[in-house]
Write a protein that holds these residues in place. Structure first.
Motif, PDB file in Angstrom:
ATOM      1  N   GLY A 126       1.160  22.386 -14.670  1.00  0.00           N
ATOM      2  CA  GLY A 126       0.098  23.035 -15.410  1.00  0.00           C
ATOM      3  C   GLY A 126      -1.099  22.107 -15.563  1.00  0.00           C
ATOM      4  N   VAL A 127      -1.579  21.987 -16.795  1.00  0.00           N
ATOM      5  CA  VAL A 127      -2.692  21.084 -17.095  1.00  0.00           C
ATOM      6  C   VAL A 127      -2.166  20.000 -18.030  1.00  0.00           C
ATOM      7  CG1 VAL A 127      -5.057  20.907 -17.954  1.00  0.00           C
ATOM      8  CG2 VAL A 127      -4.275  23.051 -16.909  1.00  0.00           C
ATOM      9  N   PRO A 128      -1.658  18.887 -17.481  1.00  0.00           N
ATOM     10  CA  PRO A 128      -1.106  17.822 -18.319  1.00  0.00           C
ATOM     11  C   PRO A 128      -2.167  17.186 -19.208  1.00  0.00           C
ATOM     12  CG  PRO A 128      -0.451  17.557 -16.022  1.00  0.00           C
ATOM     13  CD  PRO A 128      -1.543  18.574 -16.052  1.00  0.00           C
ATOM     14  N   GLU A 129      -1.711  16.554 -20.268  1.00  0.00           N
ATOM     15  CA  GLU A 129      -2.636  15.943 -21.228  1.00  0.00           C
ATOM     16  C   GLU A 129      -3.426  14.814 -20.591  1.00  0.00           C
ATOM     17  OE1 GLU A 129      -2.389  13.599 -25.525  1.00  0.00           O
ATOM     18  OE2 GLU A 129      -0.774  14.976 -24.943  1.00  0.00           O
ATOM     19  N   LYS A 130      -2.771  14.026 -19.730  1.00  0.00           N
ATOM     20  CA  LYS A 130      -3.434  12.893 -19.091  1.00  0.00           C
ATOM     21  C   LYS A 130      -3.478  13.098 -17.583  1.00  0.00           C
ATOM     22  CE  LYS A 130      -2.208   9.426 -22.596  1.00  0.00           C
ATOM     23  NZ  LYS A 130      -1.552   8.127 -22.860  1.00  0.00           N
ATOM     24  N   ILE A 131      -4.629  12.763 -17.004  1.00  0.00           N
ATOM     25  CA  ILE A 131      -4.867  12.863 -15.562  1.00  0.00           C
ATOM     26  C   ILE A 131      -5.314  11.487 -15.065  1.00  0.00           C
ATOM     27  CG2 ILE A 131      -6.278  13.954 -13.771  1.00  0.00           C
ATOM     28  CD1 ILE A 131      -4.455  15.955 -14.975  1.00  0.00           C
ATOM     29  N   PRO A 143      -2.259  27.848 -15.976  1.00  0.00           N
ATOM     30  CA  PRO A 143      -3.345  28.823 -15.880  1.00  0.00           C
ATOM     31  C   PRO A 143      -3.059  30.002 -14.955  1.00  0.00           C
ATOM     32  CG  PRO A 143      -3.865  26.881 -14.589  1.00  0.00           C
ATOM     33  CD  PRO A 143      -2.581  26.582 -15.301  1.00  0.00           C
ATOM     34  N   SER A 144      -1.947  29.990 -14.232  1.00  0.00           N
ATOM     35  CA  SER A 144      -1.668  31.080 -13.294  1.00  0.00           C
ATOM     36  C   SER A 144      -0.206  31.484 -13.348  1.00  0.00           C
ATOM     37  CB  SER A 144      -2.023  30.661 -11.860  1.00  0.00           C
ATOM     38  OG  SER A 144      -1.102  29.686 -11.381  1.00  0.00           O
ATOM     39  N   ASN A 145       0.073  32.707 -12.941  1.00  0.00           N
ATOM     40  CA  ASN A 145       1.453  33.175 -12.838  1.00  0.00           C
ATOM     41  C   ASN A 145       2.221  32.369 -11.797  1.00  0.00           C
ATOM     42  OD1 ASN A 145       1.909  35.626 -14.618  1.00  0.00           O
ATOM     43  ND2 ASN A 145       0.028  36.241 -13.572  1.00  0.00           N
ATOM     44  N   TYR A 146       1.553  32.001 -10.721  1.00  0.00           N
ATOM     45  CA  TYR A 146       2.210  31.184  -9.698  1.00  0.00           C
ATOM     46  C   TYR A 146       2.680  29.863 -10.286  1.00  0.00           C
ATOM     47  CZ  TYR A 146       2.800  28.131  -5.661  1.00  0.00           C
ATOM     48  OH  TYR A 146       3.303  27.228  -4.761  1.00  0.00           O
ATOM     49  N   ALA A 147       1.796  29.153 -10.975  1.00  0.00           N
ATOM     50  CA  ALA A 147       2.145  27.859 -11.552  1.00  0.00           C
ATOM     51  C   ALA A 147       3.258  27.992 -12.584  1.00  0.00           C
ATOM     52  CB  ALA A 147       0.903  27.224 -12.189  1.00  0.00           C
ATOM     53  N   ARG A 148       3.142  28.969 -13.451  1.00  0.00           N
ATOM     54  CA  ARG A 148       4.138  29.155 -14.518  1.00  0.00           C
ATOM     55  C   ARG A 148       5.500  29.516 -13.948  1.00  0.00           C
ATOM     56  NH1 ARG A 148       1.721  32.936 -16.765  1.00  0.00           N
ATOM     57  NH2 ARG A 148       0.255  31.577 -17.873  1.00  0.00           N
ATOM     58  N   SER A 149       5.513  30.412 -12.963  1.00  0.00           N
ATOM     59  CA  SER A 149       6.796  30.838 -12.389  1.00  0.00           C
ATOM     60  C   SER A 149       7.468  29.707 -11.624  1.00  0.00           C
ATOM     61  CB  SER A 149       6.591  32.051 -11.478  1.00  0.00           C
ATOM     62  OG  SER A 149       5.754  31.751 -10.376  1.00  0.00           O
ATOM     63  N   LYS A 150       6.694  28.868 -10.941  1.00  0.00           N
ATOM     64  CA  LYS A 150       7.285  27.729 -10.249  1.00  0.00           C
ATOM     65  C   LYS A 150       7.843  26.724 -11.251  1.00  0.00           C
ATOM     66  CE  LYS A 150       7.563  26.875  -6.483  1.00  0.00           C
ATOM     67  NZ  LYS A 150       8.654  27.189  -5.515  1.00  0.00           N
ATOM     68  N   HIS A 151       7.137  26.491 -12.326  1.00  0.00           N
ATOM     69  CA  HIS A 151       7.630  25.598 -13.383  1.00  0.00           C
ATOM     70  C   HIS A 151       8.961  26.103 -13.939  1.00  0.00           C
ATOM     71  CE1 HIS A 151       7.845  23.273 -17.086  1.00  0.00           C
ATOM     72  NE2 HIS A 151       7.885  24.407 -17.764  1.00  0.00           N
ATOM     73  N   LEU A 152       9.038  27.386 -14.215  1.00  0.00           N
ATOM     74  CA  LEU A 152      10.256  27.943 -14.785  1.00  0.00           C
ATOM     75  C   LEU A 152      11.417  27.871 -13.795  1.00  0.00           C
ATOM     76  CD1 LEU A 152       8.722  31.037 -16.621  1.00  0.00           C
ATOM     77  CD2 LEU A 152       9.637  28.950 -17.684  1.00  0.00           C
ATOM     78  N   GLY A 153      11.146  28.083 -12.518  1.00  0.00           N
ATOM     79  CA  GLY A 153      12.183  27.951 -11.503  1.00  0.00           C
ATOM     80  C   GLY A 153      12.682  26.527 -11.388  1.00  0.00           C
ATOM     81  N   LEU A 288      -8.244  36.585 -10.315  1.00  0.00           N
ATOM     82  CA  LEU A 288      -8.493  35.993 -11.626  1.00  0.00           C
ATOM     83  C   LEU A 288      -7.732  34.686 -11.800  1.00  0.00           C
ATOM     84  CD1 LEU A 288      -9.957  36.391 -14.318  1.00  0.00           C
ATOM     85  CD2 LEU A 288      -7.993  37.734 -15.110  1.00  0.00           C
ATOM     86  N   ASP A 289      -6.506  34.605 -11.279  1.00  0.00           N
ATOM     87  CA  ASP A 289      -5.725  33.375 -11.418  1.00  0.00           C
ATOM     88  C   ASP A 289      -6.323  32.216 -10.628  1.00  0.00           C
ATOM     89  OD1 ASP A 289      -3.983  34.440 -13.209  1.00  0.00           O
ATOM     90  OD2 ASP A 289      -2.180  34.249 -11.972  1.00  0.00           O
ATOM     91  N   VAL A 290      -7.013  32.513  -9.535  1.00  0.00           N
ATOM     92  CA  VAL A 290      -7.723  31.454  -8.807  1.00  0.00           C
ATOM     93  C   VAL A 290      -8.832  30.894  -9.681  1.00  0.00           C
ATOM     94  CG1 VAL A 290      -9.272  30.972  -6.870  1.00  0.00           C
ATOM     95  CG2 VAL A 290      -7.190  32.302  -6.503  1.00  0.00           C
ATOM     96  N   THR A 294      -9.228  27.087 -11.127  1.00  0.00           N
ATOM     97  CA  THR A 294     -10.425  26.272 -10.891  1.00  0.00           C
ATOM     98  C   THR A 294     -11.040  25.814 -12.204  1.00  0.00           C
ATOM     99  OG1 THR A 294     -10.864  27.499  -8.854  1.00  0.00           O
ATOM    100  CG2 THR A 294     -12.692  26.264  -9.792  1.00  0.00           C
ATOM    101  N   ALA A 295     -11.127  26.734 -13.170  1.00  0.00           N
ATOM    102  CA  ALA A 295     -11.732  26.409 -14.461  1.00  0.00           C
ATOM    103  C   ALA A 295     -10.908  25.385 -15.238  1.00  0.00           C
ATOM    104  CB  ALA A 295     -11.888  27.684 -15.293  1.00  0.00           C
ATOM    105  N   ALA A 296      -9.618  25.268 -14.917  1.00  0.00           N
ATOM    106  CA  ALA A 296      -8.753  24.305 -15.608  1.00  0.00           C
ATOM    107  C   ALA A 296      -9.102  22.864 -15.259  1.00  0.00           C
ATOM    108  CB  ALA A 296      -7.295  24.594 -15.278  1.00  0.00           C
ATOM    109  N   GLY A 297      -9.866  22.661 -14.177  1.00  0.00           N
ATOM    110  CA  GLY A 297     -10.326  21.321 -13.843  1.00  0.00           C
ATOM    111  C   GLY A 297      -9.541  20.684 -12.713  1.00  0.00           C
ATOM    112  N   SER A 298      -9.870  19.427 -12.424  1.00  0.00           N
ATOM    113  CA  SER A 298      -9.296  18.707 -11.292  1.00  0.00           C
ATOM    114  C   SER A 298      -7.788  18.512 -11.460  1.00  0.00           C
ATOM    115  CB  SER A 298      -9.971  17.339 -11.142  1.00  0.00           C
ATOM    116  OG  SER A 298     -11.347  17.495 -10.855  1.00  0.00           O
TER     117      SER A 298
END
Length: 332
Positions: A126-131, A143-153, A288-290, A294-298
């Motif tokens: 996802g968007v970790p606290e430190k980058i 920020p996306s269903n793809y990211a969340r579903s992969k994390h849960l898997g 929208l998830d794209v 993108t808006a979530a940052g680098s």
């Protein structure tokens, strides 16, 4: 007496990364490869390897269909997943990337598989606290269903690792570039064909990896004697969105737009496209998830563990893009 070959079952073997993993496994004479495929027609993508692998029909969303493919396997590589940022039915992300992964892991335990490699994405953090983050960083919001579903898997696998000793490793691939990608997520084809009206998130930085390096990392994680219980972030070349598309423009000798449209301006448009796509069942031009991603940052991470433990070296992004562009322009 000749030692018996180790059987490796690959899910998602017909996909972009999966085909390269199969090819890489076949370079090892001590391994025998099985591919889990949806149907005989689906196996056509593996035709170049037809006489060297065994294709078995199955579906990771149907656990009962996995036994034959996993029985007697020494190792399983789970590449199967829904790699997209839009679906006409968002439940599809979780059916495949979460429940499908759990079905694979539980079947591996039932069949006493000795090594399991889960292929995932850095977006699972996802968007970790430190980058930049690393393999030990705590995940942030997704920020996306793809990211969340992969994390849960992935987390389903790690729970089974802790509670039932699932012999799990995880390989998290940066944005994969190379010939043969049939998805629209990396936008190489649109750029080459001059169908890119403007940039979005031009100064956002992402990390990239060549598809053959991705396959190499997966196989190394499988065969490394100390990889069980380890996560590996794969890919080390960073580029802003502007740099990425300018590189495509230079290699392909096509014009790339300079204008960057702020994400805030596009959210209302993307929401409208999303609503229309729910009716037409066609992927919107700007999911929208794209935009949320993108808006979530680098997305920056530290890939040093892959270099130190898996002895990875990485091919340049320019080489990967040149191969992708050549493939796009190859006459059919």
């Amino acid at each position: 007496m000749t030692e018996k070959k180790k059987v490796i079952t690959v899910t998602g073997a017909t996909g972009f990364v999966g085909r390269h993993v199969v090819e890489r496994l076949l370079e090892n004479p001590d391994l025998k490869v099985r591919a889990l495929v949806h149907s005989r027609e689906g196996a056509l993508g593996l035709q170049p390897f037809a006489n060297r692998i065994t294709c078995i029909e199955g579906d990771i969303t149907k656990r009962e269909s996995l036994a034959k493919a996993f029985q007697g396997a020494w190792g399983v590589i789970n590449i199967a997943g829904y790699r997209e940022f839009w679906s006409a039915n968002n439940a599809r992300f979780y059916e495949i990337n979460q429940q499908g992964a759990l079905n694979v892991f539980e079947s591996c335990l039932t069949e006493h598989v000795e090594k399991v490699v889960q292929v995932s994405t850095p977006l699972a953090w996802g968007v970790p606290e430190k980058i930049p983050f690393n393999e030990d960083s705590a995940p942030g919001s997704h920020p996306s269903n793809y990211a969340r579903s992969k994390h849960l898997g992935d987390e389903a696998g790690w729970r089974l690792h802790r509670k039932r000793n699932l012999p799990l490793s995880a390989v998290h691939l940066a944005a994969v570039i190379g010939a043969g990608d049939d998805k629209e997520t990396m936008e190489v084809r649109r750029a080459v064909e001059g169908d890119l009206p403007a940039l979005v998130g031009a100064n956002t930085t992402y990390t990239y990896v060549y598809v053959r390096d991705a396959a190499e990392a997966i196989v190394r994680a499988l065969l490394h004697e100390n990889s069980i219980g380890r996560k590996y972030l794969i890919g080390n070349e960073r580029a802003t969105t502007r740099e990425y598309f300018k590189m495509i423009g230079r290699i392909a000798e096509v014009r790339i737009p300079d204008r960057n449209i702020p994400e805030a301006w596009l959210f209302p448009i993307a929401k409208g496209m999303e609503a229309l796509s729910r009716l037409t069942k066609r992927r919107p031009l700007l999911p929208l998830d794209v935009l949320k991603t993108t808006a979530a940052g680098s997305l920056l991470f530290d890939a040093s563990r892959s270099v130190e433990e898996l002895q990875m070296t990485y091919t340049s992004l320019e080489t990967a893009l040149a191969e992708a562009i050549e493939d796009i322009r190859r006459p059919t």
